[in-house]
Design a protein around this motif. Structure first.
Motif, PDB file in Angstrom:
ATOM      1  N   GLU A  35       0.824  -1.209   0.000  1.00 55.51           N
ATOM      2  CA  GLU A  35       0.000   0.000   0.000  1.00 55.51           C
ATOM      3  C   GLU A  35       0.862   1.264   0.000  1.00 55.51           C
ATOM      4  N   ARG A  36       1.963   1.262   0.776  1.00 58.28           N
ATOM      5  CA  ARG A  36       2.764   2.480   0.936  1.00 58.28           C
ATOM      6  C   ARG A  36       4.161   2.413   0.343  1.00 58.28           C
ATOM      7  N   GLU A  75       9.368   4.696  -0.598  1.00 60.31           N
ATOM      8  CA  GLU A  75       8.072   5.172  -0.107  1.00 60.31           C
ATOM      9  C   GLU A  75       7.311   5.760  -1.295  1.00 60.31           C
ATOM     10  N   LYS A  76       6.122   5.235  -1.555  1.00 61.18           N
ATOM     11  CA  LYS A  76       5.352   5.675  -2.726  1.00 61.18           C
ATOM     12  C   LYS A  76       5.029   7.169  -2.679  1.00 61.18           C
ATOM     13  N   GLU A  77       4.542   7.634  -1.537  1.00 58.78           N
ATOM     14  CA  GLU A  77       4.076   9.010  -1.422  1.00 58.78           C
ATOM     15  C   GLU A  77       5.160  10.031  -1.742  1.00 58.78           C
ATOM     16  N   SER A  78       6.371   9.788  -1.267  1.00 58.11           N
ATOM     17  CA  SER A  78       7.464  10.763  -1.431  1.00 58.11           C
ATOM     18  C   SER A  78       8.487  10.360  -2.499  1.00 58.11           C
ATOM     19  N   SER A  79       8.464   9.111  -2.929  1.00 61.24           N
ATOM     20  CA  SER A  79       9.488   8.527  -3.815  1.00 61.24           C
ATOM     21  C   SER A  79      10.868   8.474  -3.152  1.00 61.24           C
TER      22      SER A  79
END
Length: 178
Positions: A8-9, A70-74
């Motif tokens: 998910e993340r 981390e997907k949200e921040s790369s």
């Protein structure tokens, strides 16, 4: 860029030469190395050597630790996944070891459990591994909790580099019971 595992993340991809700053931040931190032999790296060249070593494992063994992003921040948050252990360790040889390591600023977010559960699933379902192993310093309570949450069974205590560690095992059959 190939993503090997996704949660998910987070997602896992090959470690790249461009991850050198992340690897240096991770492996030069004495707190990160508290339960890893207390021998943090000291310079960027050592970080480059770590990446080169892991990338060679991809070629030689078909597996190696992967960067965790981390997907949200790369952002690079650490590494995880498998390593083929070819040296004799606690009576075992040529086995797949699950490992993970995260930058301290990402501790306490549940990334170790989230990524390790996904790695175990990937190991059994995609790599078709019959068994996965892990070790944890007997003083590393957090790692012990993570491994147990992921279905690993604590088998015994053994000395690894003269330090007591728990030996953990997880078998495909155990996975099917969860």
């Amino acid at each position: 860029m190939k993503m090997f595992i996704e949660t998910e993340r987070l997602y896992f991809r090959e470690l790249l030469e461009t991850d050198v700053e992340g690897i240096f931040s991770l492996d030069s931190d004495p707190e990160v190395h508290q339960h890893l032999g207390k021998n943090p790296i000291k310079n960027i060249q050592q970080a480059k050597d770590v990446i080169k070593f892991i990338r060679q494992q991809y070629v030689d063994n078909g597996v190696g630790r992967l960067a965790i992003i981390e997907k949200e921040s790369s952002d690079f948050v650490g590494w995880g996944g498998f390593k083929l252990i070819t040296d004799l360790t606690n009576g075992h040889k040529d086995y797949h070891d699950l490992g993970y390591r995260f930058l301290k600023k990402h501790w306490g977010k549940g990334y170790a459990t989230e990524s390790s559960k996904a790695a175990v699933e990937y190991g059994f379902n995609e790599l078709k591994l019959p068994s996965i192993y892990a070790i944890a310093d007997i003083d590393n309570l957090q790692s012990q909790r993570v491994l147990k949450k992921c279905g690993f069974i604590e088998k015994e205590i053994f000395n690894y580099d003269l330090v007591p560690h728990y030996w953990y095992e997880h078998h495909k059959l155990t996975m099917e019971l969860f």
